[in-house]
Design a protein around this motif. Sequence first.
Motif, PDB file in Angstrom:
ATOM      1  N   GLU A  48      83.314  74.888  29.695  1.00 33.42           N
ATOM      2  CA  GLU A  48      83.287  74.603  31.112  1.00 33.42           C
ATOM      3  C   GLU A  48      81.980  75.223  31.641  1.00 33.42           C
ATOM      4  O   GLU A  48      81.996  76.279  32.016  1.00 33.42           O
ATOM      5  N   SER A  49      81.206  74.188  31.988  1.00 31.23           N
ATOM      6  CA  SER A  49      79.855  74.784  32.439  1.00 31.23           C
ATOM      7  C   SER A  49      79.920  75.558  33.903  1.00 31.23           C
ATOM      8  O   SER A  49      79.067  76.564  33.983  1.00 31.23           O
ATOM      9  N   LEU A  50      80.800  75.164  34.922  1.00 27.09           N
ATOM     10  CA  LEU A  50      80.558  76.067  35.982  1.00 27.09           C
ATOM     11  C   LEU A  50      81.196  77.406  35.733  1.00 27.09           C
ATOM     12  O   LEU A  50      81.059  78.407  36.343  1.00 27.09           O
ATOM     13  N   SER A  64      72.231  66.767  30.006  1.00 26.81           N
ATOM     14  CA  SER A  64      73.681  66.902  30.012  1.00 26.81           C
ATOM     15  C   SER A  64      73.883  68.032  31.231  1.00 26.81           C
ATOM     16  O   SER A  64      73.177  68.297  31.629  1.00 26.81           O
ATOM     17  N   ARG A  65      75.308  68.324  30.959  1.00 28.22           N
ATOM     18  CA  ARG A  65      75.875  69.069  32.039  1.00 28.22           C
ATOM     19  C   ARG A  65      75.404  70.588  31.339  1.00 28.22           C
ATOM     20  O   ARG A  65      75.390  71.676  32.355  1.00 28.22           O
ATOM     21  N   SER A  66      74.896  70.775  30.327  1.00 20.13           N
ATOM     22  CA  SER A  66      74.351  71.911  29.797  1.00 20.13           C
ATOM     23  C   SER A  66      73.295  72.391  30.720  1.00 20.13           C
ATOM     24  O   SER A  66      72.854  73.413  30.718  1.00 20.13           O
ATOM     25  N   ALA A  67      72.675  71.438  31.387  1.00 22.66           N
ATOM     26  CA  ALA A  67      71.304  71.991  32.132  1.00 22.66           C
ATOM     27  C   ALA A  67      71.782  72.919  33.246  1.00 22.66           C
ATOM     28  O   ALA A  67      70.726  73.768  33.397  1.00 22.66           O
ATOM     29  N   ARG A  68      72.808  72.773  33.842  1.00 25.24           N
ATOM     30  CA  ARG A  68      73.260  73.708  34.864  1.00 25.24           C
ATOM     31  C   ARG A  68      73.343  75.498  34.377  1.00 25.24           C
ATOM     32  O   ARG A  68      72.842  76.316  34.705  1.00 25.24           O
ATOM     33  N   ILE A  89      72.842  69.638  54.308  1.00 26.12           N
ATOM     34  CA  ILE A  89      72.874  69.753  52.624  1.00 26.12           C
ATOM     35  C   ILE A  89      71.671  69.354  52.151  1.00 26.12           C
ATOM     36  O   ILE A  89      71.109  69.830  50.914  1.00 26.12           O
ATOM     37  N   ASP A  90      70.913  68.293  53.103  1.00 28.46           N
ATOM     38  CA  ASP A  90      69.835  67.630  52.375  1.00 28.46           C
ATOM     39  C   ASP A  90      68.529  68.905  52.407  1.00 28.46           C
ATOM     40  O   ASP A  90      68.190  69.158  51.127  1.00 28.46           O
ATOM     41  N   ALA A  91      68.421  69.667  53.329  1.00 30.30           N
ATOM     42  CA  ALA A  91      67.579  70.907  53.202  1.00 30.30           C
ATOM     43  C   ALA A  91      67.875  71.697  52.094  1.00 30.30           C
ATOM     44  O   ALA A  91      67.075  72.384  51.502  1.00 30.30           O
ATOM     45  N   TRP A  92      69.408  72.075  52.026  1.00 28.67           N
ATOM     46  CA  TRP A  92      69.484  73.219  51.223  1.00 28.67           C
ATOM     47  C   TRP A  92      69.346  72.847  49.679  1.00 28.67           C
ATOM     48  O   TRP A  92      69.002  73.475  49.169  1.00 28.67           O
ATOM     49  N   ILE A  93      69.676  71.737  49.394  1.00 30.50           N
ATOM     50  CA  ILE A  93      69.374  71.091  47.962  1.00 30.50           C
ATOM     51  C   ILE A  93      68.156  70.982  47.570  1.00 30.50           C
ATOM     52  O   ILE A  93      67.698  71.446  46.433  1.00 30.50           O
ATOM     53  N   LYS A  94      67.205  70.928  48.509  1.00 29.05           N
ATOM     54  CA  LYS A  94      65.926  70.972  48.243  1.00 29.05           C
ATOM     55  C   LYS A  94      65.474  72.288  48.080  1.00 29.05           C
ATOM     56  O   LYS A  94      64.430  72.377  47.361  1.00 29.05           O
ATOM     57  N   ARG A  95      65.803  73.321  48.868  1.00 29.22           N
ATOM     58  CA  ARG A  95      65.578  74.507  48.710  1.00 29.22           C
ATOM     59  C   ARG A  95      66.075  75.012  47.211  1.00 29.22           C
ATOM     60  O   ARG A  95      65.189  75.637  46.483  1.00 29.22           O
ATOM     61  N   CYS A  96      67.242  74.544  46.831  1.00 22.56           N
ATOM     62  CA  CYS A  96      67.759  74.890  45.393  1.00 22.56           C
ATOM     63  C   CYS A  96      66.594  74.414  44.482  1.00 22.56           C
ATOM     64  O   CYS A  96      66.344  75.061  43.226  1.00 22.56           O
ATOM     65  N   GLN A  97      66.265  73.150  44.563  1.00 13.15           N
ATOM     66  CA  GLN A  97      65.329  72.574  43.606  1.00 13.15           C
ATOM     67  C   GLN A  97      64.300  72.646  43.716  1.00 13.15           C
ATOM     68  O   GLN A  97      63.414  72.252  42.679  1.00 13.15           O
ATOM     69  N   ALA A  98      63.808  73.670  44.401  1.00 11.12           N
ATOM     70  CA  ALA A  98      62.162  73.974  44.516  1.00 11.12           C
ATOM     71  C   ALA A  98      62.070  75.337  43.816  1.00 11.12           C
ATOM     72  O   ALA A  98      61.142  75.971  43.633  1.00 11.12           O
ATOM     73  N   ARG A  99      63.007  75.968  43.318  1.00  9.75           N
ATOM     74  CA  ARG A  99      63.088  77.191  42.633  1.00  9.75           C
ATOM     75  C   ARG A  99      62.420  77.128  41.228  1.00  9.75           C
ATOM     76  O   ARG A  99      62.661  76.301  40.794  1.00  9.75           O
ATOM     77  N   PRO A 100      61.810  77.915  40.849  1.00  6.89           N
ATOM     78  CA  PRO A 100      60.809  78.150  39.731  1.00  6.89           C
ATOM     79  C   PRO A 100      61.957  78.057  38.469  1.00  6.89           C
ATOM     80  O   PRO A 100      61.567  77.100  37.683  1.00  6.89           O
ATOM     81  N   VAL A 137      74.925  81.988  42.573  1.00  2.29           N
ATOM     82  CA  VAL A 137      75.543  81.123  41.536  1.00  2.29           C
ATOM     83  C   VAL A 137      76.392  80.061  42.252  1.00  2.29           C
ATOM     84  O   VAL A 137      76.239  78.834  41.571  1.00  2.29           O
ATOM     85  N   VAL A 138      76.977  80.199  43.251  1.00  2.79           N
ATOM     86  CA  VAL A 138      77.754  79.055  44.001  1.00  2.79           C
ATOM     87  C   VAL A 138      76.596  77.923  44.505  1.00  2.79           C
ATOM     88  O   VAL A 138      76.922  76.748  44.369  1.00  2.79           O
ATOM     89  N   ASP A 139      75.505  78.221  44.958  1.00  2.00           N
ATOM     90  CA  ASP A 139      74.503  77.408  45.326  1.00  2.00           C
ATOM     91  C   ASP A 139      74.088  76.298  44.050  1.00  2.00           C
ATOM     92  O   ASP A 139      73.988  75.082  44.168  1.00  2.00           O
ATOM     93  N   LEU A 140      73.744  77.182  43.137  1.00  2.00           N
ATOM     94  CA  LEU A 140      73.553  76.507  41.757  1.00  2.00           C
ATOM     95  C   LEU A 140      74.516  75.597  41.300  1.00  2.00           C
ATOM     96  O   LEU A 140      74.528  74.534  40.961  1.00  2.00           O
ATOM     97  N   ASN A 141      75.579  76.003  41.312  1.00  2.00           N
ATOM     98  CA  ASN A 141      77.075  75.327  40.770  1.00  2.00           C
ATOM     99  C   ASN A 141      76.975  73.880  41.548  1.00  2.00           C
ATOM    100  O   ASN A 141      77.021  72.957  41.115  1.00  2.00           O
ATOM    101  N   ILE A 142      77.159  74.094  42.966  1.00  2.00           N
ATOM    102  CA  ILE A 142      77.183  72.920  43.514  1.00  2.00           C
ATOM    103  C   ILE A 142      76.158  72.088  43.759  1.00  2.00           C
ATOM    104  O   ILE A 142      76.338  71.001  43.892  1.00  2.00           O
ATOM    105  N   ALA A 143      74.877  72.636  43.733  1.00  2.00           N
ATOM    106  CA  ALA A 143      73.625  71.753  43.614  1.00  2.00           C
ATOM    107  C   ALA A 143      73.783  71.040  42.531  1.00  2.00           C
ATOM    108  O   ALA A 143      73.202  69.736  42.434  1.00  2.00           O
TER     109      ALA A 143
END
Length: 221
Positions: free
Chosen positions: A75-77, A10-14, A194-205, A169-175
Amino acid sequence: MLTIYGVYRSRSARVYWMAEELGIEFQSVPVLQANRLANPLSPDAPVNTLSPEFLALNPMALIPAIKDGDLVLNESLAINLYLARKYGGELGGKTVEEDGLMTMWTVWAVSELDGNTGKIVSTYDNGKENTEAGRAVIDVACRTMKRPLSVLEKQLDGKDWIVGGRFTVVDLNIAEVLRYAQSETSLFEAHPNIDAWIKRCQARPAYLEMQRKRSLEPIEI
């Protein structure tokens, strides 16, 4: 201790991702979406968004919600902005100006992207992505996001992160808002920053740990 009410699917994931990034201790209280249950008001139904005990926390009947001491937030964000301000260190704003930019970009994500990424993921969740009607919904959503994504693409030109030269936090929220549109690979191919940025976000431990826990939850109830 911080208590997070929701489930990872769910949106709780963020919010779970944010808590992992912060490295803070938290308690997770599972609360299912009512629409995943045949009879959410049945006496033997698991705690869900229509359960009286959850409605006392969030009368909007949506997850996530948190309780931090005596404070209850929905409100998750907005929850993530709060957590960044209270616990965030590098994830939060170092100045009033940075804090303002993080708020601005988060509100921008809600107003310019969230409705359309939600339509995309809902189309897939309902198994309509290969129908004529479903493709029409997805195509309109992608077209509508063309201008805002061009703005984000420019913001990321020559930068790894959106604000402050670091992951915040803004990278996390928008990602997390854009994760719901990642099925549309052409959308990201058209925006390489954007493609490279979201991949960096989603590579975080912390993101990978959130996804690991999410994978342990059943899809069907």
